[in-house]
Design an enzyme around this catalytic site. Structure first.
Site, PDB file in Angstrom:
ATOM      1  N   TRP A 120     -45.854 -12.287 -36.911  1.00 13.08           N
ATOM      2  CA  TRP A 120     -44.716 -12.799 -36.129  1.00 13.08           C
ATOM      3  C   TRP A 120     -43.809 -11.687 -35.620  1.00 13.08           C
ATOM      4  O   TRP A 120     -42.649 -11.948 -35.287  1.00 13.08           O
ATOM      5  CB  TRP A 120     -43.902 -13.787 -36.970  1.00 13.08           C
ATOM      6  CG  TRP A 120     -44.662 -15.033 -37.261  1.00 13.08           C
ATOM      7  CD1 TRP A 120     -45.476 -15.262 -38.329  1.00 13.08           C
ATOM      8  CD2 TRP A 120     -44.727 -16.222 -36.447  1.00 13.08           C
ATOM      9  NE1 TRP A 120     -46.026 -16.520 -38.232  1.00 13.08           N
ATOM     10  CE2 TRP A 120     -45.584 -17.135 -37.101  1.00 13.08           C
ATOM     11  CE3 TRP A 120     -44.129 -16.602 -35.232  1.00 13.08           C
ATOM     12  CZ2 TRP A 120     -45.872 -18.402 -36.584  1.00 13.08           C
ATOM     13  CZ3 TRP A 120     -44.404 -17.858 -34.732  1.00 13.08           C
ATOM     14  CH2 TRP A 120     -45.273 -18.749 -35.401  1.00 13.08           C
ATOM     15  N   LYS A 121     -44.287 -10.467 -35.541  1.00 13.12           N
ATOM     16  CA  LYS A 121     -43.442  -9.376 -35.059  1.00 13.12           C
ATOM     17  C   LYS A 121     -43.844  -8.993 -33.625  1.00 13.12           C
ATOM     18  O   LYS A 121     -44.820  -9.497 -33.095  1.00 13.12           O
ATOM     19  CB  LYS A 121     -43.526  -8.191 -36.017  1.00 13.12           C
ATOM     20  CG  LYS A 121     -43.150  -8.572 -37.468  1.00 13.12           C
ATOM     21  CD  LYS A 121     -41.723  -9.132 -37.601  1.00 13.12           C
ATOM     22  CE  LYS A 121     -41.513 -10.018 -38.813  1.00 13.12           C
ATOM     23  NZ  LYS A 121     -41.297  -9.338 -40.068  1.00 13.12           N
ATOM     24  N   HIS A 122     -43.099  -8.087 -33.018  1.00  7.70           N
ATOM     25  CA  HIS A 122     -43.340  -7.734 -31.604  1.00  7.70           C
ATOM     26  C   HIS A 122     -44.785  -7.335 -31.347  1.00  7.70           C
ATOM     27  O   HIS A 122     -45.364  -7.655 -30.324  1.00  7.70           O
ATOM     28  CB  HIS A 122     -42.454  -6.555 -31.180  1.00  7.70           C
ATOM     29  CG  HIS A 122     -41.001  -6.873 -31.089  1.00  7.70           C
ATOM     30  ND1 HIS A 122     -40.180  -6.951 -32.195  1.00  7.70           N
ATOM     31  CD2 HIS A 122     -40.212  -7.125 -30.021  1.00  7.70           C
ATOM     32  CE1 HIS A 122     -38.953  -7.224 -31.807  1.00  7.70           C
ATOM     33  NE2 HIS A 122     -38.937  -7.337 -30.489  1.00  7.70           N
TER      34      HIS A 122
END
Ligand SMILES: *Cc1c(COP(=O)(O)O)cnc(C)c1O
Length: 390
Positions: free
Chosen positions: A184-186
């Site tokens: 769920w990160k960049h």
């Protein structure tokens, strides 16, 4: 209208570059970073991108933070000051090193640590300050850490390529900066982490902690406690391809976030981040003024198909049973006991009232994504206006 999400291919930047990179690793037969080349190259590229001399890749962002906490070497019962609004991965490494998490309160407009509250939390056992750049907004605790004479660790898991007002990249202002490559990160390799530093001694300690305390250039002897937090070559290959795409991800997120920001700027009752071009826009946070409440506005937005949530967390970290009630090791509450601590940690309701109010009442987050189009943004803007003026 359907919104691209970090949980599906349409909202990720995974493509032929990652496929080729993974295939190359598989063909090489070497999947371990101890003998492979991908993770070493990733570390070099990460360090270069941030203009620092060292990067250590790990199996998760939590592992990177654990290496950082271990490297600053708290004694059992020493205190590390951090934020009550973050992922539990910020706090678990403090406990795991037998140190005591001390929560300072946050700013009511940003949810980021309030420097005055951090300064007030400093005591004789403070060993470090662990700043969290929440949602992608830089929080500047350099002066507080310097005045206290303790190292600053930056949790940049949500803040890839975010900048301080003076232009400096987050993660390069303190002793160590930690990043996450979780789904769920960049950018992502499924799970992974990176810790960066300019300090060769801290880098060496982190590397040893991530690899069983085994200095690989020497004999097979273990010079200190370490776990196995190594990133695999498969993850490293994906992470390298993703890191190359990071500037594009940020440019796209900033462009669309600026569009929503402009569309909502004159809307009464909502407060928006102010650092539009420096923000990393992991999520788009909105702080509501009463009588608006986050659960009602979030419910209206969700009903309209907008990916929005009230509060970001169900409860602030200082309300987590893991800290307030549950045993930490076996049946013991060590290290939250006196001794080794000098004072009982103050957790639970009332201890960080601003953070509590943000989560219970005022903070609303909208999922953000580099694949949003102007149409997505305009739809969100319409829905927020309708929900807030209803
Ligand atoms: C995601 C996150 C972490 C933990 O990273 P993992 O890779 O999930 O272990 C820590 N801190 C913050 C602020 C995060 O958002």
């Amino acid at each position: 209208m359907s919104f691209p999400s970090m949980a599906d291919a349409g909202g990720r930047t995974l493509g032929v570059e990652e496929l080729d990179a993974v295939a190359g690793v598989l063909r090489s037969g070497m999947l371990s970073s101890v003998w492979g080349t991908e993770v070493r190259a990733l570390e070099r590229e990460m360090a270069d991108r941030h203009g620092v001399s060292h990067a250590v890749a790990t199996s998760s962002g939590t592992a990177a933070l654990h290496c950082a906490v271990a490297a600053v070497a708290p004694d059992p019962g020493d205190e590390i000051i951090t934020s009550p609004i973050s992922d539990f991965g910020t706090v678990a490494p403090i406990l795991a090193q037998n140190a005591v998490p001390v929560f300072a309160d946050v700013d009511a407009d940003t949810g980021n640590l309030d420097p005055a509250s951090v300064a007030a939390a400093i005591g004789p056992r403070t060993k470090a300050i662990l700043a969290v750049h929440l949602f992608g907004a830089a929080v500047d605790l350099r002066a507080v850490a310097e005045a206290a004479g303790v190292p600053l660790i930056e949790d940049c898991a949500q803040a890839w390529l975010a900048r301080y007002p003076d232009g400096r990249l987050v993660g390069t202002a303190g002793a160590i900066g930690c990043f996450s490559l979780q789904q769920w990160k960049h950018i992502t390799c499924g799970d992974g982490g990176l810790a960066i530093t300019d300090d060769a001694a801290l880098a060496r300690r982190m590397r040893l902690f991530a690899d069983k305390g085994w200095p690989r250039d020497e004999a097979r002897r273990h010079v200190g406690l370490g776990l196995n937090y190594r990133m695999t070559e498969l993850a490293g290959a994906v992470a390298r391809a993703q890191l190359a795409k990071l500037p594009g991800v940020l440019a796209d997120r900033r462009r669309t976030a600026a569009r929503l920001h402009a569309a909502l700027a004159d809307l009464p009752g909502v407060r928006l981040p102010t650092d539009v071009d420096a923000h990393a826009w992991w999520l788009f946070p909105i702080v509501l003024d009463p009588p608006l409440t986050n659960d009602r506005v979030a419910a209206t937005l969700t009903a309209a198909g907008i990916p929005a949530r009230a509060g970001y967390l169900d409860q602030p970290l200082h309300h987590a049973p893991a800290l307030t009630d549950a045993p930490v090791y076996g049946s013991s509450r060590f290290p939250l006991t006196v001794p080794p601590a000098d004072r009982e940690p103050a957790y639970g309701p009332g201890t960080c009232p601003v953070a509590e109010r943000l989560i219970d009442q005022t903070l609303l987050v909208i999922d953000w994504n580099e694949r949003y189009t102007d149409d997505h943004v305009d739809e969100i803007a319409r829905a927020v206006r309708a929900a807030v003026t209803a």
